[in-house]
Design a protein around this motif. Structure first.
Motif, mmCIF file in Angstrom:
data_model
loop_
_atom_site.group_PDB
_atom_site.id
_atom_site.type_symbol
_atom_site.label_atom_id
_atom_site.label_comp_id
_atom_site.label_asym_id
_atom_site.label_seq_id
_atom_site.Cartn_x
_atom_site.Cartn_y
_atom_site.Cartn_z
ATOM 1 N N GLU A 118 15.824 -5.575 4.685
ATOM 2 C CA GLU A 118 14.743 -5.929 3.770
ATOM 3 C C GLU A 118 14.317 -4.726 2.941
ATOM 4 O O GLU A 118 14.016 -4.855 1.744
ATOM 5 N N LEU A 119 14.298 -3.557 3.551
ATOM 6 C CA LEU A 119 14.009 -2.330 2.814
ATOM 7 C C LEU A 119 15.058 -2.091 1.724
ATOM 8 O O LEU A 119 14.722 -1.781 0.581
ATOM 9 N N LEU A 120 16.324 -2.226 2.080
ATOM 10 C CA LEU A 120 17.392 -2.020 1.105
ATOM 11 C C LEU A 120 17.281 -3.031 -0.032
ATOM 12 O O LEU A 120 17.463 -2.676 -1.205
ATOM 13 N N HIS A 121 16.970 -4.266 0.299
ATOM 14 C CA HIS A 121 16.827 -5.283 -0.735
ATOM 15 C C HIS A 121 15.693 -4.933 -1.692
ATOM 16 O O HIS A 121 15.826 -5.077 -2.913
ATOM 17 N N ARG A 122 14.577 -4.465 -1.161
ATOM 18 C CA ARG A 122 13.439 -4.104 -2.018
ATOM 19 C C ARG A 122 13.819 -2.966 -2.951
ATOM 20 O O ARG A 122 13.505 -2.987 -4.150
ATOM 21 N N ILE A 123 14.491 -1.957 -2.426
ATOM 22 C CA ILE A 123 14.953 -0.835 -3.240
ATOM 23 C C ILE A 123 15.899 -1.328 -4.333
ATOM 24 O O ILE A 123 15.777 -0.970 -5.511
ATOM 25 N N SER A 124 16.848 -2.154 -3.938
ATOM 26 C CA SER A 124 17.850 -2.654 -4.870
ATOM 27 C C SER A 124 17.232 -3.530 -5.945
ATOM 28 O O SER A 124 17.594 -3.431 -7.129
ATOM 29 N N PRO B 239 0.820 -1.214 0.000
ATOM 30 C CA PRO B 239 0.000 0.000 0.000
ATOM 31 C C PRO B 239 0.855 1.266 0.000
ATOM 32 O O PRO B 239 2.093 1.188 -0.042
ATOM 33 N N GLU B 240 0.181 2.399 0.074
ATOM 34 C CA GLU B 240 0.861 3.697 0.036
ATOM 35 C C GLU B 240 1.915 3.815 1.124
ATOM 36 O O GLU B 240 2.990 4.386 0.901
ATOM 37 N N ALA B 241 1.640 3.297 2.299
ATOM 38 C CA ALA B 241 2.610 3.391 3.400
ATOM 39 C C ALA B 241 3.923 2.709 3.037
ATOM 40 O O ALA B 241 5.002 3.189 3.395
ATOM 41 N N ALA B 242 3.848 1.596 2.324
ATOM 42 C CA ALA B 242 5.062 0.889 1.921
ATOM 43 C C ALA B 242 5.881 1.725 0.944
ATOM 44 O O ALA B 242 7.113 1.759 1.007
ATOM 45 N N ARG B 243 5.207 2.429 0.032
ATOM 46 C CA ARG B 243 5.906 3.307 -0.903
ATOM 47 C C ARG B 243 6.572 4.459 -0.162
ATOM 48 O O ARG B 243 7.714 4.826 -0.464
ATOM 49 N N ALA C 161 5.166 1.012 13.069
ATOM 50 C CA ALA C 161 4.416 0.938 11.815
ATOM 51 C C ALA C 161 5.300 0.445 10.671
ATOM 52 O O ALA C 161 4.835 -0.237 9.757
ATOM 53 N N LEU C 162 6.580 0.787 10.725
ATOM 54 C CA LEU C 162 7.509 0.325 9.690
ATOM 55 C C LEU C 162 7.541 -1.194 9.627
ATOM 56 O O LEU C 162 7.540 -1.793 8.545
ATOM 57 N N TYR C 163 7.564 -1.834 10.789
ATOM 58 C CA TYR C 163 7.721 -3.287 10.838
ATOM 59 C C TYR C 163 6.500 -4.039 10.316
ATOM 60 O O TYR C 163 6.577 -5.249 10.064
ATOM 61 N N ILE C 164 5.402 -3.342 10.132
ATOM 62 C CA ILE C 164 4.236 -3.971 9.512
ATOM 63 C C ILE C 164 4.541 -4.318 8.056
ATOM 64 O O ILE C 164 4.066 -5.333 7.523
ATOM 65 N N HIS C 165 5.360 -3.481 7.428
ATOM 66 C CA HIS C 165 5.646 -3.636 5.998
ATOM 67 C C HIS C 165 7.007 -4.259 5.719
ATOM 68 O O HIS C 165 7.164 -5.005 4.746
ATOM 69 N N TYR C 166 7.994 -3.960 6.543
ATOM 70 C CA TYR C 166 9.346 -4.464 6.327
ATOM 71 C C TYR C 166 9.913 -4.926 7.664
ATOM 72 O O TYR C 166 9.967 -4.149 8.621
ATOM 73 N N LYS C 167 10.369 -6.168 7.704
ATOM 74 C CA LYS C 167 10.806 -6.741 8.974
ATOM 75 C C LYS C 167 12.119 -6.136 9.459
ATOM 76 O O LYS C 167 12.364 -6.032 10.662
#
Length: 207
Positions: free
Chosen positions: A66-72, A19-23, A56-62
């Motif tokens: 994991e955030l860096l991996h998604r970006i990469s 969702p938007e929060a993840a973006r 709230a961050l941990y709801i989307h990315y553990k």
């Protein structure tokens, strides 16, 4: 300039992320990593930039990794698509190499903040994710190597060291993300055209 304000006409690289929060978290992470580096950035930093709580961050990315991996992953997928589209188009090897370089450079200029994180934080990834991203980078290498090889076979290019030349071309393009500024004298399109011309001068057989 933040990742949310980057130059360029293409749609946001996070367009498919819901969702938007993840973006919002991805954009905030890009800005934080680009400004402070991966290791100096905390999940609290990222959440704060996104206007969210750390919980709230941990709801989307553990994890931060994991955030860096998604970006990469998103960035490398996009880069590979640009190269493959140019490589598989009609035209001579010279035309296809110029198109590949032009689009690759333009993306690194338009998305310079994002691209710096995508290209220069590879070593911060965990082993499994790093292996995955390295495989994508090798695919990009293979695309450029194929175009150059086909140009040599067709007599268009004079390249005694195809692997070395491929590395030089990709390194030249990627480095645009390090120095490009939207306040500079050249637009992303102009830089793309310049680099396409420079690369052809590197490889085209002298008549």
């Amino acid at each position: 300039m933040s990742a949310a304000e980057e130059t360029g006409g293409e749609s946001s690289p996070w367009g498919e992320v819901t969702p938007e929060a993840a973006r919002r978290l991805l954009v905030a992470a890009v800005d934080a990593f680009a400004e402070r580096g991966y290791h100096a950035t905390t999940t609290r930093d990222i959440a704060g930039r996104a206007g969210m709580s750390p919980a709230a961050l941990y709801i989307h990315y553990k994890t931060k990794e994991e955030l860096l991996h998604r970006i990469s992953r998103i960035g490398h997928d996009r880069a590979l698509l640009l190269l493959e589209t140019a490589a598989d188009s009609d035209g001579t090897a010279s035309e296809r190499l110029a198109d590949a370089v032009r689009s690759f450079v333009r993306w690194h200029a338009e998305r310079h903040t994002t691209a710096r994180v995508v290209q220069y934080e590879l070593d911060a990834l965990g082993e499994e994710h790093r292996t995955e991203i390295v495989a994508l980078r090798r695919k990009s290498d293979a695309v450029i190597r194929r175009i150059i090889s086909e140009g040599v076979q067709a007599g268009e290019f004079d390249v005694p060291d195809i692997p070395g030349t491929t590395l030089a071309v990709l390194s030249l393009c990627i480095d645009v993300a390090r120095w490009f500024s939207a306040q500079g004298s050249r637009t992303p399109d102009e830089v793309g055209d310049l680099y396409a011309d420079l690369v052809l001068r590197m490889v085209v057989a002298q008549r």
